[in-house]
Design an enzyme around this catalytic site. Sequence first.
Site, short mmCIF file in Angstrom:
data_model
loop_
_atom_site.label_atom_id
_atom_site.label_comp_id
_atom_site.label_asym_id
_atom_site.label_seq_id
_atom_site.Cartn_x
_atom_site.Cartn_y
_atom_site.Cartn_z
N GLY A 137 20.84 21.10 43.99
CA GLY A 137 22.15 20.61 44.40
C GLY A 137 23.03 21.74 44.87
N GLY A 190 27.34 22.37 45.69
CA GLY A 190 28.69 21.83 45.79
C GLY A 190 29.55 22.76 46.60
N SER A 221 31.52 24.96 45.56
CA SER A 221 31.66 26.31 45.04
C SER A 221 30.40 26.85 44.37
CB SER A 221 32.81 26.32 44.02
OG SER A 221 32.60 25.31 43.07
N ALA A 222 29.37 26.07 44.34
CA ALA A 222 28.20 26.53 43.56
C ALA A 222 26.92 25.93 44.07
CB ALA A 222 28.40 26.12 42.10
N VAL A 232 23.09 24.64 42.45
CA VAL A 232 22.48 24.29 41.17
C VAL A 232 20.97 24.38 41.32
CG1 VAL A 232 22.24 22.49 39.41
CG2 VAL A 232 24.42 22.76 40.61
N LYS A 282 23.89 26.27 37.10
CA LYS A 282 24.87 26.24 38.20
C LYS A 282 25.33 27.68 38.42
CE LYS A 282 29.16 23.90 39.26
NZ LYS A 282 29.82 22.62 39.11
N ASP A 290 37.91 15.30 39.27
CA ASP A 290 36.97 15.19 40.38
C ASP A 290 35.91 14.11 40.12
OD1 ASP A 290 36.13 15.85 42.89
OD2 ASP A 290 35.06 17.66 42.32
N1 LIG Z 1 22.77 19.39 35.46
C1 LIG Z 1 22.34 19.04 36.66
N2 LIG Z 1 21.12 18.57 36.84
C2 LIG Z 1 20.69 18.21 38.06
N3 LIG Z 1 21.45 18.28 39.18
C3 LIG Z 1 22.69 18.74 39.06
C4 LIG Z 1 23.20 19.15 37.81
N4 LIG Z 1 24.47 19.55 38.00
C5 LIG Z 1 24.72 19.41 39.30
N5 LIG Z 1 23.66 18.92 39.96
C6 LIG Z 1 23.58 18.63 41.39
O1 LIG Z 1 24.24 19.65 42.09
C7 LIG Z 1 25.29 19.14 42.89
C8 LIG Z 1 26.42 20.13 42.96
O2 LIG Z 1 26.88 20.41 41.67
P1 LIG Z 1 28.40 20.45 41.31
O3 LIG Z 1 29.04 19.21 41.80
O4 LIG Z 1 28.55 20.70 39.87
O5 LIG Z 1 28.89 21.69 42.14
P2 LIG Z 1 30.33 22.01 42.63
O6 LIG Z 1 30.30 23.22 43.49
O7 LIG Z 1 31.22 22.04 41.46
O8 LIG Z 1 30.61 20.75 43.51
P3 LIG Z 1 31.93 20.10 43.98
O9 LIG Z 1 33.02 21.01 43.60
O10 LIG Z 1 31.73 19.93 45.43
O11 LIG Z 1 31.95 18.81 43.23
C9 LIG Z 1 25.64 17.82 42.23
O12 LIG Z 1 26.21 16.92 43.15
C10 LIG Z 1 24.30 17.35 41.72
O13 LIG Z 1 23.61 16.66 42.72
#
Ligand SMILES: Nc1ncnc2c1ncn2[C@@H]1O[C@H](COP(=O)(O)OP(=O)(O)OP(=O)(O)O)[C@@H](O)[C@H]1O
Length: 743
Positions: free
Chosen positions: A65, A67, A69-70, A72, A87, A181
């Site tokens: 995954g 997002g 900012s990150a 995964v 993450k 969020d």
């Molecule tokens: N624990 C996990 N197990 C499996 N997949 C995950 C997990 N955590 C996150 N993901 C996947 O990774 C993607 C991105 O993670 P996350 O949303 O936490 O990142 P982010 O950068 O905080 O995203 P945003 O700020 O855009 O919501 C998620 O939409 C999901 O599909």
Amino acid sequence: MPALAIELAPQAAVALSPPPLSSREKVERAAFSSVYLTDELAKAAMERKKYPIRAEEYELYEMVGQGASAVVQRALCVPLNEIVAIKILDFERHGSDLSNISREAQTMILIDHPNVLNAHCSFVKDHTLWVVMPYMAGGSCLHIMKSAFPDGFEESIIATILKEVLKGLDYLHHHGHIHRDVKAGNILVDAKGGIKLGDFGVSACLFDSVTESNSSVARMAPEVMEQLHGYDFKADIWSFGITALELAHGHAPFSKYPPMKVLLMTLQNAPPGLDYESDKKFSRNFKHMIASCLVKDPSKRPTAHKLLKHTFFKQARSYDYVARKILEGLAALGDRYQALKEKEESLLAQKKMPDGKKEEISQNEYKRGISGWNFDIEDLKAQASLITCNEDAGKDQGVSNSFFECDNLQDRMSDRPYSRICSFKEHTDIQNDGLQDKSSTVLPPDETSCSQRNRSDGSDNELKNMGASDQQVVMQLQKTEMDNLTKNCEKGLNGRSVFSEGEKRVSIASEIDEKNVNVSPTYSSEEPRTSTNCPIDVPSLSRGASLKQQNQQQNNMNSNGEVSQTTNESPAEIVPKGSKPMAPNGDDIDDKSKPPVVQQKGRFKVTSESIDFDKPSSIGLQKSHSIQVISQLQPQSLSPLADSSPSYANSFFQQLQLILQSNIVQRDHILSIMKQISTGDPSANRSVDGASLPSPTTASEKSLLEAAHEREKELLQEVSDLHWRLACSQEEVQRLKARNGQL
Ligand SMILES: Nc1ncnc2c1ncn2[C@@H]1O[C@H](COP(=O)(O)OP(=O)(O)OP(=O)(O)O)[C@@H](O)[C@H]1O
């Protein structure tokens, strides 16, 4: 270099006074300022299994995954021989708010609820923060939908998923957190169909990403957007409602629009909702549940705790059912992620915009709001009659309680159920809306009246939701779009196509088009409309209809009269009804008797005070047929009351002026366009200054001007109404001040 642990026992939490720090040090130190820690959470965290806090002890596998900012990645925790998700946030690349990130990573570690994704541990590795979490093999609901359910899930699945999400939200709110969020992309499914709400605020400040992505904006509650008065946990309930629509359709209502458009739509239009016609497959309970969340006045949204009792969730099934229904046959998460990524990249490469049809659907969903609903009034009456009144009945619920189960007295007390009368009235209003007009010009549920009080304090979209700067933005955008529209009309007159193939067809122009131009007599209110209608429809305009429609829309926007403080000087003094204390114990979250709490959450203010403007008085504004005269008036001359609180009156007056100016600009543009069309001369005078309007030489021009004068009168009437409400509000402010003084 060994990774540094930032997983610290709460007892060790110390705020250090910082000399100049490197970004890495900042992350580490910020982790100490654990403002969210509670004994209960800390104890739970201490009892948990110990995960290593050195990157070397994890084997990184494929990416699952990404997002804002990150990224995964799936990984193996070698010492525990356990698959985890890690993450990885690059805090140098994203220039994020480091203290927020690490503090919230810390919070994730302390979370202990089956429906909230917690973190096993987190640590810094070079310039990245690693957050080790349970691996959710199904991925996010968004991923699952993109892979196998492009049109969304069926209702029983949605009910099951959302019920779990709601339990998670209830837990967070109970502990004083706002998720901020909630969206399908943050609802994660494990291999057994277990549901967890993920990404607990680890992604940085919402507003930092507004300009980059609209995924968060699409779900942002109006009060979060306006930023005038702060927001509270009810903002999550709004996002929850949007997420429900997302799960039902496979996409969020306005996910295809640019962020600014989404902001404007959310602030100005009726809330989105399930459509009676096109969403026939969904139950009335579902429609009602969504509508109860998507009420613009946050105080009228239910708490997560109360929402859990909604009859919609009775159909929720087991985890097993979810796994069977949505996970069976799906490829491994990493493969799915890769396939989706490739697909998106190739679409991007081909510059293929997402399906235009979806845009239209989104637009229509949005415009219709809940207007298409038909409630069985007898049924509602029967259900409403089961509800017990309490003294606050009708004060803080946007929709009827008839869809909520009241298990016991405590629930009733804490959730403040509606009175029978209000419940019935609310639905009558909703039904009337539906019957009265199936077009977009309806009041959202929060704006339906429940009592005299509610009539006078419903939300006024123009005034309540938008500060002066917002309005300037709106005006600017409207002017730009109107210019575009004019250009497009010219193109049309020159025999050229109005929109090129790939051009975005639905834009802010279409909104203006809707309100001001698109009034072909052949128009059916249920047909989707886009700005492409302009060159075709305009020659056959029915001006009366146009102006009436516009006026009706304006009236709908302004008829509810809630007047809220919008000056920048003292935002904490007067705050909207929706802002309530976020009680750490959650039990009294709705308790209006608590003293106001004003809390700064990063760049947002969380406020708790509310003011009702319910006492009308009769101070009239002298009418004039000249808009110029009105717009030149000084605030002091408008009302003697203005003297008592000049900043308030000034601000309000400025807003009125902005609205008026915006309307004048629009009117002149329309007249100009109409003139061009009627003369067939695209080079005709397009000036928008009232002074440079063409002189009324022909009959059609005369009638145009007559119509414009009509509109002018209507606007003046509105100004007069608004002024009257201002006077009421000022009186109320005085009254409240006096009461506060006594207290
Ligand atoms: N624990 C996990 N197990 C499996 N997949 C995950 C997990 N955590 C996150 N993901 C996947 O990774 C993607 C991105 O993670 P996350 O949303 O936490 O990142 P982010 O950068 O905080 O995203 P945003 O700020 O855009 O919501 C998620 O939409 C999901 O599909």
